[in-house]
Design an enzyme around this catalytic site. Structure first.
Site, PDB file in Angstrom:
ATOM      1  N   SER A   1      53.546  92.332 101.750  1.00 33.16           N
ATOM      2  CA  SER A   1      54.171  91.328 102.604  1.00 33.16           C
ATOM      3  C   SER A   1      53.179  90.865 103.652  1.00 33.16           C
ATOM      4  CB  SER A   1      55.412  91.898 103.295  1.00 33.16           C
ATOM      5  OG  SER A   1      55.883  91.028 104.302  1.00 33.16           O
TER       6      SER A   1
ATOM      7  N   TYR B   1      58.535  98.917 108.035  1.00 33.76           N
ATOM      8  CA  TYR B   1      58.222  98.001 106.937  1.00 33.76           C
ATOM      9  C   TYR B   1      56.755  97.573 106.985  1.00 33.76           C
ATOM     10  CZ  TYR B   1      58.994  94.085 103.684  1.00 33.76           C
ATOM     11  OH  TYR B   1      58.951  93.222 102.616  1.00 33.76           O
TER      12      TYR B   1
END
Length: 317
Positions: free
Chosen positions: A211, A224
Site C-alpha cells: 500500500s 497497517y
C-alpha cells in the site's frame, strides 16, 4: 508421302523379290508424333505429381512441427483475498488471460464461488479455498490443493489483508498483532511455501500487494503502515534470494482505490480525499489488476524483480 513411307514401300518390294514374306507383312509405321505423349499431357501429369508430392511433404512437415512444439500449459495462479475488491479484480483478470486460478477467501465463501464461476464462464478453470493465510497449516493445505489439482504453482499474488484503524496511543496489542499477522506474516508464509515449489522447476513469479501507506504512513494506521512497509522490505530480500532460481518477486502499492468503503464516504470526505490526488479521482480495482497481470504473465516483465510499483494517481509523488 513421307520419307519413311517411301523407304518402307521400297523395302517391301525388295523383300518380295527375295522371298522374305514376313517382311512384306510388316505393318505401316505410325508417324513419330503419334508414338510420343503430347507435351501438354506430360506437363499436366508432371504438375499433378509435383503438387501431390508437395502436399504430402507439407502434411509431413506440419505433423513434425506439431510433435516438436511442446504444448503450452496454462499458468497456475494462487490469489489470496480474492473474493472481493482488488483481489477479485486480479483473479478475474488472470482468469480471463487463461490462467488456472485458486480463489482464496477467509469468510466470504459465496462471493468466492461467484468469482470462480465467472472465471469458468470466461473459459478458464478455477477452484475456491477457504483458509487463513496467517496460519501455516492453512497455507500449506492451500498450496497442496493447487498442486494436487493442477500439478504446480506458477504465480502467487499475496493480496489478503485487513485494517484495524485507531490512533497509536489507543491501539491495543491485539489490534497490532491481528494486522501484522495477516498482512505481513501471511505474506511470509505464502511466499515461503510457494518458493519451495517454484525452486524445483526454477521458475515463478510472486506479486505482493502492499500500500502507499507503507511508503508514507497514515494517521490512525500505525499497524497497517508497519505491515505494508514490512512487505516491501521482505519482498526485496525474497527477490534477491529467489533470483538464482528465476523467481521474480515484486510489490504493488495501491493508493485510493474505489471500493465498498469509499462508496460509503460522505460527499465532504470524498472531496477532501480527491483533493489530495493530482489526477482527481479514485483508481479502479481493474487498474491494479492490469499491472499485476503484466508482472505475472508478460515476457516483458521477466527482467523486473525486487521493484515496488505505485499506482495512486500521483497521491504520493
Amino acid at each position: 508421302t513421307t520419307v519413311a513411307a517411301t523407304k518402307l514401300t521400297s523395302l517391301k518390294a525388295t523383300a518380295g523379290k527375295l522371298g522374305y514374306r514376313e517382311i512384306c507383312q510388316v505393318r505401316q509405321w505410325a508417324p513419330l508424333k503419334s508414338a510420343m505423349p503430347h507435351f501438354g499431357m506430360l506437363r499436366c501429369a508432371t504438375s499433378t505429381v509435383v503438387k501431390a508430392q508437395a502436399q504430402a511433404q507439407a502434411t509431413a512437415t506440419e505433423q513434425t512441427t506439431e510433435e516438436a512444439v511442446p504444448k503450452v500449459e496454462s499458468p497456475v495462479v494462487v490469489v489470496t483475498g480474492a473474493s472481493r475488491g482488488i483481489g477479485k479484480a486480479i483473479a478475474l483478470s488472470l482468469g480471463k488471460a487463461g490462467c488456472k486460478v485458486l480463489v482464496n477467501y477467509a469468510r466470504s465463501a459465496k462471493e468466492a464461488e461467484e468469482v470462480s464461476k465467472q472465471i469458468e464462464e470466461y473459459g478458464g478453470e478455477a477452484i475456491t479455498f477457504g483458509g487463513d493465510v496467517s496460519k501455516e497449516a492453512d497455507v500449506d493445505s492451500m498450496m497442496k490443493t493447487a498442486v494436487d489439482k493442477w500439478g504446480t504453482i506458477d504465480v502467487v499474488v499475496n493480496n489478503a489483508g485487513i485494517t484495524r484503524d485507531t490512533l497509536l496511543i489507543r491501539m491495543k496489542k491485539s489490534q497490532w498483532d491481528e494486522v501484522i499477522d495477516l498482512n505481513l506474516t501471511g505474506v511470509f508464509l505464502c511466499t515461503q511455501a510457494a518458493t519451495k515449489i517454484m525452486m524445483k522447476k526454477r521458475k515463478g513469479r510472486i506479486i505482493n500487494i502492499a500500500s502507499v501507506v507503507g511508503l508514507i504512513g497514515n494517521i490512525g494506521q500505525a499497524n497497517y503502515a508497519a505491515a505494508k512497509a514490512g512487505v516491501i522490505g521482505f519482498s526485496k530480500t525474497a527477490a534477491r534470494e529467489g533470483a538464482s532460481r528465476n523467481i521474480n518477486v515484486n510489490v504493488v502499492c495501491p493508493g485510493f482505490i474505489a471500493s465498498d468503503m469509499t462508496a460509503k464516504l460522505g460527499e465532504d470526505m470524498e472531496k477532501k480525499i480527491l483533493g489530495t490526488i493530482p489526477l482527481g479521482r479514485y483508481g479502479q480495482p481493474e487498474y491494479v489488476a492490469g499491472l499485476v497481470e503484466f508482472l505475472a504473465l508478460s515476457p516483458a516483465s521477466s527482467y523486473i524483480t525486487g521493484h515496488t510499483f505505485s499506482i495512486h494517481g500521483g497521491f504520493a509523488i
